[in-house]
Design a protein around this motif. Sequence first.
Motif, PDB file in Angstrom:
ATOM      1  N   VAL A 161       0.852  -1.188   0.000  1.00 45.71           N
ATOM      2  CA  VAL A 161       0.000   0.000   0.000  1.00 45.71           C
ATOM      3  C   VAL A 161       0.888   1.238   0.000  1.00 45.71           C
ATOM      4  O   VAL A 161       1.828   1.344   0.782  1.00 45.71           O
ATOM      5  N   ILE A 162       0.596   2.135  -0.912  1.00 44.08           N
ATOM      6  CA  ILE A 162       1.381   3.355  -1.091  1.00 44.08           C
ATOM      7  C   ILE A 162       0.429   4.537  -1.025  1.00 44.08           C
ATOM      8  O   ILE A 162      -0.508   4.617  -1.816  1.00 44.08           O
ATOM      9  N   ALA A 163       0.657   5.430  -0.086  1.00 42.07           N
ATOM     10  CA  ALA A 163      -0.176   6.631  -0.048  1.00 42.07           C
ATOM     11  C   ALA A 163       0.586   7.797  -0.646  1.00 42.07           C
ATOM     12  O   ALA A 163       1.760   8.009  -0.349  1.00 42.07           O
ATOM     13  N   ASN A 164      -0.075   8.514  -1.533  1.00 37.70           N
ATOM     14  CA  ASN A 164       0.474   9.761  -2.067  1.00 37.70           C
ATOM     15  C   ASN A 164      -0.418  10.893  -1.562  1.00 37.70           C
ATOM     16  O   ASN A 164      -1.557  11.036  -2.004  1.00 37.70           O
ATOM     17  N   ILE A 165       0.114  11.661  -0.606  1.00 37.16           N
ATOM     18  CA  ILE A 165      -0.622  12.809  -0.082  1.00 37.16           C
ATOM     19  C   ILE A 165      -0.207  14.003  -0.932  1.00 37.16           C
ATOM     20  O   ILE A 165       0.757  14.716  -0.626  1.00 37.16           O
ATOM     21  N   MET A 166      -0.966  14.198  -1.998  1.00 32.41           N
ATOM     22  CA  MET A 166      -0.533  15.105  -3.075  1.00 32.41           C
ATOM     23  C   MET A 166      -0.395  16.563  -2.650  1.00 32.41           C
ATOM     24  O   MET A 166      -1.131  17.062  -1.823  1.00 32.41           O
ATOM     25  N   ARG A 167       0.551  17.234  -3.315  1.00 36.23           N
ATOM     26  CA  ARG A 167       0.798  18.659  -3.109  1.00 36.23           C
ATOM     27  C   ARG A 167       0.939  19.344  -4.461  1.00 36.23           C
ATOM     28  O   ARG A 167       0.996  18.676  -5.504  1.00 36.23           O
ATOM     29  N   GLY A 168       1.027  20.642  -4.429  1.00 37.83           N
ATOM     30  CA  GLY A 168       1.075  21.413  -5.675  1.00 37.83           C
ATOM     31  C   GLY A 168       2.304  21.087  -6.506  1.00 37.83           C
ATOM     32  O   GLY A 168       3.393  20.956  -5.962  1.00 37.83           O
ATOM     33  N   GLY A 169       2.154  20.965  -7.805  1.00 36.42           N
ATOM     34  CA  GLY A 169       3.254  20.684  -8.715  1.00 36.42           C
ATOM     35  C   GLY A 169       3.207  21.651  -9.867  1.00 36.42           C
ATOM     36  O   GLY A 169       2.440  22.615  -9.814  1.00 36.42           O
ATOM     37  N   PRO A 170       3.973  21.411 -10.912  1.00 45.39           N
ATOM     38  CA  PRO A 170       4.978  20.354 -11.040  1.00 45.39           C
ATOM     39  C   PRO A 170       6.271  20.723 -10.316  1.00 45.39           C
ATOM     40  O   PRO A 170       6.370  21.800  -9.744  1.00 45.39           O
ATOM     41  N   GLY A 171       7.247  19.807 -10.390  1.00 43.17           N
ATOM     42  CA  GLY A 171       8.532  20.056  -9.748  1.00 43.17           C
ATOM     43  C   GLY A 171       8.387  20.106  -8.242  1.00 43.17           C
ATOM     44  O   GLY A 171       7.596  19.372  -7.650  1.00 43.17           O
ATOM     45  N   GLY A 175       7.170  22.555  -6.675  1.00 39.39           N
ATOM     46  CA  GLY A 175       5.821  23.075  -6.470  1.00 39.39           C
ATOM     47  C   GLY A 175       5.678  23.751  -5.125  1.00 39.39           C
ATOM     48  O   GLY A 175       6.415  24.667  -4.793  1.00 39.39           O
ATOM     49  N   ASN A 176       4.737  23.283  -4.341  1.00 36.19           N
ATOM     50  CA  ASN A 176       4.628  23.749  -2.966  1.00 36.19           C
ATOM     51  C   ASN A 176       4.017  22.634  -2.127  1.00 36.19           C
ATOM     52  O   ASN A 176       3.901  21.497  -2.601  1.00 36.19           O
ATOM     53  N   ILE A 177       3.642  22.971  -0.902  1.00 36.04           N
ATOM     54  CA  ILE A 177       3.179  21.914  -0.006  1.00 36.04           C
ATOM     55  C   ILE A 177       1.669  21.950   0.189  1.00 36.04           C
ATOM     56  O   ILE A 177       1.113  21.217   1.001  1.00 36.04           O
ATOM     57  N   ALA A 178       1.005  22.800  -0.564  1.00 31.85           N
ATOM     58  CA  ALA A 178      -0.440  22.941  -0.433  1.00 31.85           C
ATOM     59  C   ALA A 178      -1.168  21.776  -1.103  1.00 31.85           C
ATOM     60  O   ALA A 178      -0.617  21.089  -1.958  1.00 31.85           O
ATOM     61  N   PRO A 179      -2.415  21.538  -0.711  1.00 32.05           N
ATOM     62  CA  PRO A 179      -3.160  20.387  -1.242  1.00 32.05           C
ATOM     63  C   PRO A 179      -3.370  20.460  -2.747  1.00 32.05           C
ATOM     64  O   PRO A 179      -3.653  21.532  -3.281  1.00 32.05           O
ATOM     65  N   ALA A 180      -3.280  19.339  -3.421  1.00 32.56           N
ATOM     66  CA  ALA A 180      -3.515  19.306  -4.863  1.00 32.56           C
ATOM     67  C   ALA A 180      -3.949  17.911  -5.273  1.00 32.56           C
ATOM     68  O   ALA A 180      -3.865  16.968  -4.481  1.00 32.56           O
ATOM     69  N   GLN A 181      -4.449  17.822  -6.482  1.00 29.18           N
ATOM     70  CA  GLN A 181      -4.886  16.525  -7.026  1.00 29.18           C
ATOM     71  C   GLN A 181      -4.278  16.294  -8.402  1.00 29.18           C
ATOM     72  O   GLN A 181      -4.869  15.641  -9.247  1.00 29.18           O
ATOM     73  N   SER A 182      -3.103  16.852  -8.594  1.00 26.83           N
ATOM     74  CA  SER A 182      -2.550  16.834  -9.957  1.00 26.83           C
ATOM     75  C   SER A 182      -1.675  15.626 -10.240  1.00 26.83           C
ATOM     76  O   SER A 182      -0.955  15.609 -11.230  1.00 26.83           O
TER      77      SER A 182
END
Lengths: 355, 355, 246, 246, 178, 178, 73, 73
Positions: A101-111, A113-120
Amino acid sequence: MSERILFKGVEAVAEAAIKAGCRYFFGYPITPQNETPEYMSKRLPQVGGVFLQGESETASINMVMGASAAGARVMTTTSSPGFSLMVEGISYLSGMELPCVIANIMRGGPGLGNIAPAQSDYFQATKGGGHGDYRNIVFGPSTVKELVDLTVLAFDLADKYRNPVVLLADGALGQMMEPVVLPEEVKLENLPNKPWALTGALGREKNLAMAFEMVPEKLEEINWRLQKKYDQIIKEEVRWEEYYTDDAEYIIVAFGTSGRITKSAVKALREEKVPVGLVRPITLWPFPYGILVELVPQVEAFLVVEMSAGQMVEDVRLAVGDRRPVFFYGRPGGMVPTPKDIVQKVKETMSLLDF
Amino acid sequence: MSERILFKGVEAVAEAAIKAGCRYFFGYPITPQNETPEYMSKRLPQVGGVFLQGESETASINMVMGASAAGARVMTTTSSPGFSLMVEGISYLSGMELPCVIANIMRGGPGLGNIAPAQSDYFQATKGGGHGDYRNIVFGPSTVKELVDLTVLAFDLADKYRNPVVLLADGALGQMMEPVVLPEEVKLENLPNKPWALTGALGREKNLAMAFEMVPEKLEEINWRLQKKYDQIIKEEVRWEEYYTDDAEYIIVAFGTSGRITKSAVKALREEKVPVGLVRPITLWPFPYGILVELVPQVEAFLVVEMSAGQMVEDVRLAVGDRRPVFFYGRPGGMVPTPKDIVQKVKETMSLLDF
Amino acid sequence: MKTIYARPVVMEDKLTHYCSGCHHGISHRLVAEAIDELGIQGRTIGIAPIGCAVFIYDYFKLDFIVAPHGRAPATATGIKRVFPDRVVFTYQGDGDLASIGMAEIIHAANRGENLTTIFINNANYGMTGGQMAPTTLLGQHTTTSPYGRDVKREGHPFHIAELMSNFKGVVYSARVATYDPKTILASKKAVKKAFMNQLEGKGFSIVEFLSNCPTNWGMSVVESINFIKEKMVVEFPLGVYKGGEE
Amino acid sequence: MKTIYARPVVMEDKLTHYCSGCHHGISHRLVAEAIDELGIQGRTIGIAPIGCAVFIYDYFKLDFIVAPHGRAPATATGIKRVFPDRVVFTYQGDGDLASIGMAEIIHAANRGENLTTIFINNANYGMTGGQMAPTTLLGQHTTTSPYGRDVKREGHPFHIAELMSNFKGVVYSARVATYDPKTILASKKAVKKAFMNQLEGKGFSIVEFLSNCPTNWGMSVVESINFIKEKMVVEFPLGVYKGGEE
Amino acid sequence: MNYEIIISGFGGQGVLAFGQILSYGALKEEKYTTWFPAYGPEQRGGTAYCTVVLGDEEVASPISSDPDVVVVLNQPSLDKFEPWLKKGGLLLVNKSLVTRKPEREDIKIVELDALTMARQAGEERASNIVLLGRLLKELPILSMTTVSEILKEFFSHRGESVVKANQEALKLGWESGE
Amino acid sequence: MNYEIIISGFGGQGVLAFGQILSYGALKEEKYTTWFPAYGPEQRGGTAYCTVVLGDEEVASPISSDPDVVVVLNQPSLDKFEPWLKKGGLLLVNKSLVTRKPEREDIKIVELDALTMARQAGEERASNIVLLGRLLKELPILSMTTVSEILKEFFSHRGESVVKANQEALKLGWESGE
Amino acid sequence: MSKLKIREEYCKACSLCVEVCPNSVLGLSKDINSRGYHPVELLNEDGCISCGFCYIVCPDMVFDVYKQEKSEE
Amino acid sequence: MSKLKIREEYCKACSLCVEVCPNSVLGLSKDINSRGYHPVELLNEDGCISCGFCYIVCPDMVFDVYKQEKSEE
Ligand SMILES: Cc1ncc(C[n+]2csc(CCOP(=O)(O)OP(=O)(O)O)c2C)c(N)n1
Ligand SMILES: Cc1ncc(C[n+]2csc(CCOP(=O)(O)OP(=O)(O)O)c2C)c(N)n1
Ligand code: SF4
Ligand code: SF4
Ligand code: SF4
Ligand code: SF4
Ligand code: SF4
Ligand code: SF4
Ligand SMILES: [Mg+2]
Ligand SMILES: [Mg+2]
């Protein structure tokens, strides 16, 4: 019923994993999911498990590979750039048919990016961030409660299908606190038997874990076998939630955090008697095309809301075709849409259609 | 006209890069593209360039990042597992808007797979192997000649749009020899000026190369700016080849090696007066949806042929919707379909349709 | 008749795919002999590298996993943390271990993972056709150092056995060769020691083999052996760099 | 009035984001002073790490690139190979350099890339909230070693300055600290030397700073300085490990 | 018209070179051509083969499942490729290493003791070139002059005597069909 | 019905704790709740805020663009969130660190010199809790007993006197509205 | 029973054993094995002293080596 | 002109300079800068010997240090 506890998303996922019998965690710090490894580093030793901070995401996913091959329930968590470093390993794990099981707690991208929530990272998770024809089951939890439930399910399905399962959440879900009821802890001795595991070839034929076959004819066969498994998963594991869809003439599709925010928008719109509904995919792969296809006849238009520049919208278009307009409202770069934003977008697009 | 030379695909790409003014190559060996770094290691020193074998694909793509940031035309080549190790870097490069050319000479997957030709990294290349909302221009060359031409174009478009460009070929194209006419070598002094390059901030404001912005509002803006660029690319750079489409009532869509093999199948079928045609996407991103949409009215059905378990077929379905059946013929795991296979598949599916 | 030497029991009865005269086969057999002699066949798990030895799983009656290129030490760590009582070893080439896998081997070594690593230094990338490795000698021609390895461009060859001896987690680091019966018998001792350390829970052990690659060196087998004796041994002195005492 | 000390010219006139008392700022200034004194502002290019110092580009009037976590040495290599006459330096934390970026730093060092690396050893991951780093001391509590770093589980702290001195491509490797004027002035010499080596085309130079992280160590600034003086210096002795002669 | 030719044998029998020489010849005669090796696991030890397409049309598929010509230098190659040959196609067999007779009756079969002829030409390793000579005799795909020149370029790095021997092998092959 | 509450101030003023205490209270009273922090770059130095939703309906959106209550502990927070507040909503202002008056007239405004009251309660850092006490007085979102108990759990690791002081601060806040 | 068991099919004719045999009793055969190699053969059974050098250097595990027990002599 | 230029806005009140000043002429002000810190201040201009220790240890480049030229004395 067990006790309700207030839990941060990224800690709940850890405790849920432990409840599911996960005793091994390998991961590398990255915001906004640091609390998961931190929690695991405290808890796992208490339950006889092992927490080890890998020297990188690359190392971590390969440690996961080892522990999984040894038959253990094992997990790693990361956030977007870290997931990118894992995709070679994930392609291997998929080819080897090793559960994890792998969780990806997504953040702003690309690169960076930043640490804010994202779904990209939707494309990356659902269409293969790594090379080759493989698929992972991808869950898009939208509440901490659902995150807990899906974490447990993730371990079960991973073992059932011998396949990696991805929990695709975002920083908002990760950082928020909500009450949850933790599931009963499974007894380790009740976990599925894994005759394929590498335990030392004592008194049996040797076991091999590999994603490797030089002869194209044979590798093709392996691939078709995998595809057959994926087809079975498509048949049996599609999950979604419907909200006010019964009489909806306008359907919003959104998952995870944007899915639950959309719920508030739908509620508000319904109060104004606007006939909207929500389809919230819970499995992002396999994607719930079917329900969207079913809804086409009753619906004038679809709107996809994502915290990205538009990724899941492709899957919605695949389902809907040209039969209905599919609008898109996206907030990339770490922005979170508000219910108001969504309400406005719905009204805007409806006016285009002379609703 | 220049001389025709017999060239292996993976060497032709190297020489074409040099003709396009590429003087820096960083890469890591992997079959079936070893001849590219090998060729570069011999040739680049002869033209005052630098070849350096990175310690890994990860290091290589980050070396590419440095050289690109310094304003140089730079390239790396790899094959499937290696590409997976590069996707974090590619996400960064895309976010930084740094031009570079990356060839993926695909092989059978997933995992280690094998070294035989495959096309199963289509999703990875076109939908974002890495995290975040980014896009790379992706070319799918089908002959060594086209590989040469597209390599030169790749460098030009990379600079024009300040974006990575991917050459998505496979081991068959990489290992085959065909006659090519090499283009004139560009004069380095005629290459585009890059005022954004990191050259030392002498007598000017400093230049920064980064894919990083903590403030979500600003990162969102950056993302929309990127999306606008991608929209422009979609408008201006879609490329494809049509073959016997004029009066076709059945269209095969295939790219690269399977595209040219399909040509032979089409020729054979035409000899039997079967009204088939071929659309061969040359840019895989941006995908030539338009031509397929245009063809829908005249066509009874589509067939997608891929050396994979089915990836580009999703893009074809996106274009065609439910208006026509979209069949699929795939050979994953390193298998190469023969013209005969394709002819048979066409006939089979046609019989389903009472053609 | 008394059996003096026989094919190790843990080895499959199979033809290997290695080129004629390639030393990989000898290293395999030495690993097999150690396993046989220590009686650990039923509890040993191997990690195959990506390199010519990727097929090693085919030659041993052992559970094996083929880890991604360079990541064997991480994969081994994962297995060992689940099964501290199993014997876990990696078998890695110089591209695998010293180039792409540098971070993983160093961190496993530094953690003192209770593992055994067999490291095959053949001064190039055999499997992919003879490209430069971190261990390629200065001046050595390979397919990606066609003008000879140049210290200015590519630096000096990596000395893994010495490097490993720096880490406190490493209990044994030795460099051996297999170019004649004497060196082979010495190698055998080293391999056995590297496994015994693990059985005794001591920590990380590594044995570096100076190995040949006649095919990609463009040499006959005999020439390749002379290259090891005359060139490689000079750059890479044989010996026990750590843990030889007792 | 005569100017005795003034803010370096190459630095932007900006407030830094670092926590109160954090030594990153001192290291920045020392780099700036070296650049000022060597007169190389117009031809110096920096590589920012991912870590607290990711914002370093904001504080210097220099071209900068923010490389992916740990990959600064590879990115620097790419730049330097294009512009051998520019001065290229990386500034990296201990998570960045010694954990995820281990392969890249070692290979750049071994190649003898003509680069300068400023390495900030603050015994934890500052930016992400104080997790264990490869340099975390034994017994040190961090958010991912809540029971203290355990040699059995995580091995001994990494000694980068010593490790680097093993490579022939490294011409200078020193460990310094910045806990008082004396150590700071000594550090300054080390940094300048590391840049001068590059100007003279000598090869790879690295300066390891023992640095504090009061925020994540959960200490006052003064306590953090005592921790360096009493604990870190013992584990990581200051000194020039290579290239100190002359 | 294009010819599709498959050449197959042990690695080391020069089947890839055979194909490359054809392609270089096509280049010289300003024809279209593609040389495509099976570069898979067969390479090491086992059977190697390549496909050459050449002629006056642009080459579409670089591979063929019904070639015009199949040249087999060993037994496994005969087993594998005899069935592929197009009806009426040409099967060229190196009798020296093939133990059975071809079975099909709808094709043209030419069998040659190429090894003996190669020795006769002074170069044991030139069986492939003997077969090439015969191929040129059977089908007008390239001129002898062209191929002879190509041989010169192709083998020049191995010295004049090797070039000569190969040219002789080519000639012997050709003449075997007269 | 659910309440949507935004609490905002400098990092260090205890705005995240304020929110958490609310959520823990909701938990205790078997209500639904969500606590959502802005965890972005604001955290270091700048303004921190969190959103708490609580009530008897399952929480959909964890964020709100028209909250029922806004609690501001410093000036920038007032500037940012005053406009967000829903018509008729409650704006709770820490006068001690806010320099201007709120401007809207369609909302209920309560201003408190929370710092002074916190000092009075014996804990300078308890401004947040003073405001919390007043919030409970203004709106029946949670009972005082519940919150008082939560405070005990929440601050127990800092010793009894801190607990007491905070409970006192809560009370003072409540009483300020009587 | 011979002093050597030779797995001819596995031999790749590298000659390492031939060169190392102290009594020069090994040679490559004129025959060809199915992989196309001239495999090793024991030229002189009596000359073999069962020293095992051939076993030790052979990369392909072609040999097992036996020794006549005292009693058998 | 003072011996010290103090960029008060940059000061984070870490006290490193205060502790190191040999003549103890530095202290933290009662005022607050816009970042909420009590910035450093020079308590006694005359006591400052322009040694620069404050400059040297300050992580925030708050100081420039000047010395009276002989002629100025
Ligand atoms: C990620 C990745 N990169 C590259 C390769 C290609 N590759 C296969 S083996 C190998 C190197 C083998 O060299 P070495 O490790 O020295 O082993 P040897 O064959 O010399 O024994 C490489 C680069 C790969 N399979 N995966
Ligand atoms: C691939 C990747 N993994 C993880 C991270 C998260 N991350 C950011 S900084 C950092 C570590 C910082 O520690 P260090 O290098 O020691 O620098 P410090 O902040 O201590 O100065 C990590 C793990 C990331 N940005 N990218
Ligand atoms: S290529 Fe080299 S290393 Fe690989 S099997 Fe052949 S001789 Fe051995
Ligand atoms: S977190 Fe630590 S390293 Fe980072 S700025 Fe603060 S004190 Fe410095
Ligand atoms: S055992 Fe010794 S003597 Fe006998 S064949 Fe082998 S090497 Fe020669
Ligand atoms: S050493 Fe082994 S493989 Fe080599 S010739 Fe002797 S028996 Fe054959
Ligand atoms: S210059 Fe010296 S004496 Fe003057 S304030 Fe600074 S530290 Fe004190
Ligand atoms: S050292 Fe600098 S930041 Fe710290 S108190 Fe003194 S002036 Fe302020
Ligand atoms: Mg090697
Ligand atoms: Mg650090």
